[in-house]
Design a protein around this motif. Sequence first.
Motif, mmCIF file in Angstrom:
data_model
loop_
_atom_site.group_PDB
_atom_site.id
_atom_site.type_symbol
_atom_site.label_atom_id
_atom_site.label_comp_id
_atom_site.label_asym_id
_atom_site.label_seq_id
_atom_site.Cartn_x
_atom_site.Cartn_y
_atom_site.Cartn_z
ATOM 1 N N ASP A 234 51.232 41.652 35.487
ATOM 2 C CA ASP A 234 51.124 43.037 35.932
ATOM 3 C C ASP A 234 50.242 43.841 34.987
ATOM 4 O O ASP A 234 49.414 44.641 35.428
ATOM 5 C CB ASP A 234 52.501 43.693 36.021
ATOM 6 N N ARG A 235 50.383 43.656 33.704
ATOM 7 C CA ARG A 235 49.574 44.386 32.724
ATOM 8 C C ARG A 235 48.106 44.016 32.868
ATOM 9 O O ARG A 235 47.230 44.879 32.848
ATOM 10 C CB ARG A 235 50.063 44.090 31.319
ATOM 11 N N LYS A 236 47.817 42.724 33.037
ATOM 12 C CA LYS A 236 46.423 42.293 33.221
ATOM 13 C C LYS A 236 45.828 42.883 34.489
ATOM 14 O O LYS A 236 44.674 43.330 34.500
ATOM 15 C CB LYS A 236 46.342 40.765 33.262
ATOM 16 N N LEU A 237 46.597 42.891 35.566
ATOM 17 C CA LEU A 237 46.099 43.465 36.821
ATOM 18 C C LEU A 237 45.832 44.956 36.682
ATOM 19 O O LEU A 237 44.858 45.473 37.241
ATOM 20 C CB LEU A 237 47.094 43.202 37.949
ATOM 21 N N LYS A 238 46.678 45.678 35.964
ATOM 22 C CA LYS A 238 46.454 47.109 35.749
ATOM 23 C C LYS A 238 45.175 47.350 34.960
ATOM 24 O O LYS A 238 44.406 48.253 35.276
ATOM 25 C CB LYS A 238 47.650 47.732 35.017
ATOM 26 N N ILE A 239 44.936 46.552 33.933
ATOM 27 C CA ILE A 239 43.716 46.703 33.119
ATOM 28 C C ILE A 239 42.479 46.391 33.956
ATOM 29 O O ILE A 239 41.497 47.142 33.943
ATOM 30 C CB ILE A 239 43.794 45.810 31.866
ATOM 31 N N LEU B 171 37.652 48.158 36.943
ATOM 32 C CA LEU B 171 36.893 48.146 38.193
ATOM 33 C C LEU B 171 36.809 49.541 38.822
ATOM 34 O O LEU B 171 35.773 49.925 39.365
ATOM 35 C CB LEU B 171 37.502 47.150 39.175
ATOM 36 N N GLY B 172 37.878 50.313 38.750
ATOM 37 C CA GLY B 172 37.863 51.677 39.265
ATOM 38 C C GLY B 172 36.875 52.560 38.518
ATOM 39 O O GLY B 172 36.132 53.336 39.117
#
Length: 136
Positions: free
Chosen positions: A22-27, A32-33
């Motif tokens: 989850d932390r990697k996906l948030k980063i 990307l955003g």
Amino acid sequence: MTAVREGLPDGRYGRSADERADRKLKIIGAVLGAALLGVIGWSGISYISGQDLSGRVIGWDAVSDHAVKVHLEVVKDTDTTGVCTLRSQAEDGSEVGRKDITVDQRSGQVDTEVTVRTTKRATNAVLVGCTASGAR
């Protein structure tokens, strides 16, 4: 009666694999955003700064069944000349009039009223676009 514990003891075994993912996906999502916002900002600024001539329709009035009077405002450099295209449509959406206006005045802002001849009663008048044709 004893209580049954369903998870591992807190803090004893470190983070779970799901929390790390989850932390990697948030980063990755944040990076990307930010990159997407940068690309949108860059393309918008380059589009706006690349225009030597811009215009807008201030107002219009169908003065008869075969004519529309349009108030056009054009902002440009003082040495730039160009052409703006106006279009008028009927109630059914069909194009009933089109006119190219040459903008060659030596001022930064040009306000002009133009009459566009139409084939039948017009329900609108829009600016298709303005293009610069160079310096005088």
